[in-house]
Design a protein around this motif. Structure first.
Motif, PDB file in Angstrom:
ATOM      1  N   LEU A   1      33.935  21.355  80.923  1.00  0.00           N
ATOM      2  CA  LEU A   1      35.177  20.730  80.470  1.00  0.00           C
ATOM      3  C   LEU A   1      35.323  20.867  78.961  1.00  0.00           C
ATOM      4  O   LEU A   1      36.392  21.243  78.463  1.00  0.00           O
ATOM      5  CB  LEU A   1      35.219  19.267  80.895  1.00  0.00           C
ATOM      6  N   ASP A   2      34.265  20.595  78.216  1.00  0.00           N
ATOM      7  CA  ASP A   2      34.301  20.767  76.759  1.00  0.00           C
ATOM      8  C   ASP A   2      34.579  22.224  76.394  1.00  0.00           C
ATOM      9  O   ASP A   2      35.351  22.512  75.487  1.00  0.00           O
ATOM     10  CB  ASP A   2      32.988  20.320  76.111  1.00  0.00           C
TER      11      ASP A   2
ATOM     12  N   ALA B   1      40.044  13.771  88.102  1.00  0.00           N
ATOM     13  CA  ALA B   1      41.182  13.321  87.287  1.00  0.00           C
ATOM     14  C   ALA B   1      42.476  14.003  87.722  1.00  0.00           C
ATOM     15  O   ALA B   1      43.560  13.436  87.578  1.00  0.00           O
ATOM     16  CB  ALA B   1      40.906  13.582  85.812  1.00  0.00           C
ATOM     17  N   ALA B   2      42.358  15.215  88.267  1.00  0.00           N
ATOM     18  CA  ALA B   2      43.532  15.955  88.740  1.00  0.00           C
ATOM     19  C   ALA B   2      43.938  15.539  90.158  1.00  0.00           C
ATOM     20  O   ALA B   2      44.891  16.078  90.709  1.00  0.00           O
ATOM     21  CB  ALA B   2      43.247  17.455  88.695  1.00  0.00           C
ATOM     22  N   GLY B   3      43.192  14.584  90.747  1.00  0.00           N
ATOM     23  CA  GLY B   3      43.519  14.106  92.085  1.00  0.00           C
ATOM     24  C   GLY B   3      42.924  14.935  93.206  1.00  0.00           C
ATOM     25  O   GLY B   3      43.240  14.733  94.375  1.00  0.00           O
ATOM     26  N   HIS B   4      42.054  15.861  92.872  1.00  0.00           N
ATOM     27  CA  HIS B   4      41.407  16.715  93.875  1.00  0.00           C
ATOM     28  C   HIS B   4      40.055  16.087  94.220  1.00  0.00           C
ATOM     29  O   HIS B   4      39.136  16.111  93.407  1.00  0.00           O
ATOM     30  CB  HIS B   4      41.222  18.127  93.316  1.00  0.00           C
TER      31      HIS B   4
ATOM     32  N   GLY C   1      33.834  19.699  89.306  1.00  0.00           N
ATOM     33  CA  GLY C   1      34.625  20.854  88.945  1.00  0.00           C
ATOM     34  C   GLY C   1      35.729  20.464  87.988  1.00  0.00           C
ATOM     35  O   GLY C   1      35.860  19.297  87.597  1.00  0.00           O
ATOM     36  N   ILE C   2      36.513  21.459  87.609  1.00  0.00           N
ATOM     37  CA  ILE C   2      37.619  21.210  86.684  1.00  0.00           C
ATOM     38  C   ILE C   2      38.876  21.919  87.164  1.00  0.00           C
ATOM     39  O   ILE C   2      38.807  22.896  87.911  1.00  0.00           O
ATOM     40  CB  ILE C   2      37.287  21.651  85.235  1.00  0.00           C
TER      41      ILE C   2
ATOM     42  N   ARG D   1      41.640  25.884  89.964  1.00  0.00           N
ATOM     43  CA  ARG D   1      40.595  24.883  90.166  1.00  0.00           C
ATOM     44  C   ARG D   1      39.258  25.593  90.320  1.00  0.00           C
ATOM     45  O   ARG D   1      39.176  26.622  90.987  1.00  0.00           O
ATOM     46  CB  ARG D   1      40.910  24.038  91.403  1.00  0.00           C
ATOM     47  N   TRP D   2      38.243  24.993  89.704  1.00  0.00           N
ATOM     48  CA  TRP D   2      36.913  25.591  89.668  1.00  0.00           C
ATOM     49  C   TRP D   2      35.887  24.570  90.134  1.00  0.00           C
ATOM     50  O   TRP D   2      35.690  23.543  89.501  1.00  0.00           O
ATOM     51  CB  TRP D   2      36.603  26.064  88.241  1.00  0.00           C
TER      52      TRP D   2
END
Length: 138
Positions: A11-12, A27-30, A36-37, A47-48
Protein backbone atom coordinates in the motif's frame (compact mmCIF):
# COMPACT_ATOMS: atom_id res chain seq x y z
CA UNK A 1 7.05 -11.44 6.12
CA UNK A 2 3.41 -12.19 6.65
CA UNK A 3 0.56 -10.98 4.43
CA UNK A 4 -0.45 -8.19 6.82
CA UNK A 5 3.00 -6.60 6.70
CA UNK A 6 3.36 -7.12 2.96
CA UNK A 7 -0.02 -5.43 2.51
CA UNK A 8 1.29 -2.35 4.36
CA UNK A 9 4.49 -2.36 2.27
CA UNK A 10 2.47 -2.75 -0.94
CA UNK A 11 0.00 0.00 0.00
CA UNK A 12 2.81 2.43 0.86
CA UNK A 13 4.60 1.48 -2.37
CA UNK A 14 1.48 1.90 -4.51
CA UNK A 15 0.68 5.34 -3.12
CA UNK A 16 4.23 6.46 -3.96
CA UNK A 17 3.62 5.86 -7.69
CA UNK A 18 2.73 9.08 -9.54
CA UNK A 19 -0.90 9.14 -10.67
CA UNK A 20 -1.89 6.18 -8.49
CA UNK A 21 -4.20 6.01 -5.50
CA UNK A 22 -4.70 2.83 -3.52
CA UNK A 23 -6.51 1.39 -0.55
CA UNK A 24 -6.78 -2.00 1.07
CA UNK A 25 -9.30 -4.40 -0.41
CA UNK A 26 -11.23 -4.23 2.87
CA UNK A 27 -11.41 -0.42 2.67
CA UNK A 28 -12.63 -0.76 -0.93
CA UNK A 29 -15.46 -3.03 0.26
CA UNK A 30 -13.95 -6.20 -1.20
CA UNK A 31 -14.17 -8.86 1.50
CA UNK A 32 -13.68 -12.06 -0.52
CA UNK A 33 -9.91 -11.89 -0.04
CA UNK A 34 -8.47 -10.92 3.35
CA UNK A 35 -5.28 -9.23 2.09
CA UNK A 36 -4.65 -7.05 -0.90
CA UNK A 37 -5.11 -3.61 -2.37
CA UNK A 38 -7.29 -1.84 -4.91
CA UNK A 39 -5.29 0.42 -7.23
CA UNK A 40 -6.83 3.33 -9.11
CA UNK A 41 -4.73 4.48 -12.07
CA UNK A 42 -5.36 5.79 -15.57
CA UNK A 43 -9.12 5.79 -14.98
CA UNK A 44 -9.21 2.11 -14.06
CA UNK A 45 -9.31 0.11 -10.82
CA UNK A 46 -7.43 -3.16 -10.47
CA UNK A 47 -7.49 -5.41 -7.43
CA UNK A 48 -4.44 -7.28 -6.21
CA UNK A 49 -4.72 -10.21 -3.81
CA UNK A 50 -1.88 -11.16 -1.44
CA UNK A 51 -1.29 -14.80 -0.50
CA UNK A 52 1.65 -15.99 1.58
CA UNK A 53 3.30 -19.34 2.12
CA UNK A 54 5.97 -20.13 4.69
CA UNK A 55 6.37 -23.70 5.80
CA UNK A 56 6.54 -23.98 9.57
CA UNK A 57 5.38 -20.42 10.29
CA UNK A 58 2.94 -20.37 13.20
CA UNK A 59 0.56 -17.45 12.67
CA UNK A 60 -0.69 -17.83 16.25
CA UNK A 61 2.68 -16.50 17.41
CA UNK A 62 4.12 -13.00 16.88
CA UNK A 63 5.95 -12.51 13.61
CA UNK A 64 9.70 -13.10 14.01
CA UNK A 65 12.21 -10.36 13.23
CA UNK A 66 12.82 -9.90 9.50
CA UNK A 67 15.56 -11.92 7.84
CA UNK A 68 17.62 -9.47 5.79
CA UNK A 69 19.95 -9.99 2.87
CA UNK A 70 21.27 -8.09 -0.10
CA UNK A 71 18.69 -5.74 -1.58
CA UNK A 72 17.63 -6.33 -5.16
CA UNK A 73 18.34 -3.64 -7.76
CA UNK A 74 15.50 -1.17 -8.12
CA UNK A 75 13.97 -1.33 -11.59
CA UNK A 76 12.82 1.91 -13.18
CA UNK A 77 9.33 2.98 -12.20
CA UNK A 78 7.13 2.36 -15.24
CA UNK A 79 4.41 4.77 -16.29
CA UNK A 80 1.02 3.34 -15.43
CA UNK A 81 -1.59 3.01 -18.20
CA UNK A 82 -4.83 1.05 -18.55
CA UNK A 83 -2.72 -2.06 -19.32
CA UNK A 84 -2.55 -4.21 -16.14
CA UNK A 85 1.04 -5.18 -17.03
CA UNK A 86 2.12 -1.57 -16.42
CA UNK A 87 0.42 -1.61 -13.01
CA UNK A 88 2.20 -4.90 -12.21
CA UNK A 89 5.58 -3.46 -13.26
CA UNK A 90 5.05 -0.25 -11.28
CA UNK A 91 3.96 -2.16 -8.15
CA UNK A 92 6.99 -4.47 -8.33
CA UNK A 93 9.37 -1.53 -8.79
CA UNK A 94 7.77 0.43 -5.96
CA UNK A 95 7.83 -2.57 -3.59
CA UNK A 96 11.53 -3.13 -4.31
CA UNK A 97 12.21 0.56 -3.59
CA UNK A 98 10.46 0.22 -0.22
CA UNK A 99 12.01 -3.12 0.72
CA UNK A 100 14.53 -3.07 3.55
CA UNK A 101 16.31 -6.16 2.22
CA UNK A 102 13.82 -8.97 2.89
CA UNK A 103 13.11 -9.79 -0.77
CA UNK A 104 15.57 -12.29 -2.28
CA UNK A 105 13.95 -12.62 -5.72
CA UNK A 106 10.90 -11.46 -7.64
CA UNK A 107 9.23 -12.96 -10.71
CA UNK A 108 6.58 -10.80 -12.42
CA UNK A 109 3.97 -12.99 -14.10
CA UNK A 110 3.66 -10.92 -17.28
CA UNK A 111 7.38 -11.38 -18.01
CA UNK A 112 7.33 -15.18 -17.87
CA UNK A 113 7.56 -17.02 -21.20
CA UNK A 114 4.63 -19.22 -20.09
CA UNK A 115 2.50 -17.01 -17.82
CA UNK A 116 0.56 -18.80 -15.09
CA UNK A 117 -3.24 -18.90 -14.95
CA UNK A 118 -3.17 -15.48 -13.30
CA UNK A 119 -1.72 -13.30 -16.05
CA UNK A 120 -0.62 -10.36 -13.88
CA UNK A 121 1.09 -10.34 -10.53
CA UNK A 122 4.38 -11.45 -9.08
CA UNK A 123 5.98 -13.99 -6.79
CA UNK A 124 8.26 -12.54 -4.11
CA UNK A 125 10.73 -14.96 -2.53
CA UNK A 126 12.05 -13.76 0.82
CA UNK A 127 15.28 -14.45 2.65
CA UNK A 128 13.21 -15.90 5.51
CA UNK A 129 12.03 -18.71 3.23
CA UNK A 130 8.56 -17.22 2.88
CA UNK A 131 6.95 -16.68 -0.48
CA UNK A 132 4.42 -13.95 -1.24
CA UNK A 133 2.10 -14.18 -4.22
CA UNK A 134 0.62 -10.95 -5.56
CA UNK A 135 -2.24 -11.82 -7.92
CA UNK A 136 -4.34 -9.50 -10.07
CA UNK A 137 -7.93 -10.53 -9.44
CA UNK A 138 -9.70 -7.89 -11.55
Amino acid sequence: MRPQRFERLLLDAATSIPGVTAQTLAAAGHTAHPYGIAVQAAGRTTRWQIVAAHQGDDYARPEPAPTLGERLPEPPLAAVTTDPATVEQALVAAVLRGDQGEIRAVAPYSQRPDPPAVAYGATFDLYSGARIYLNAIS
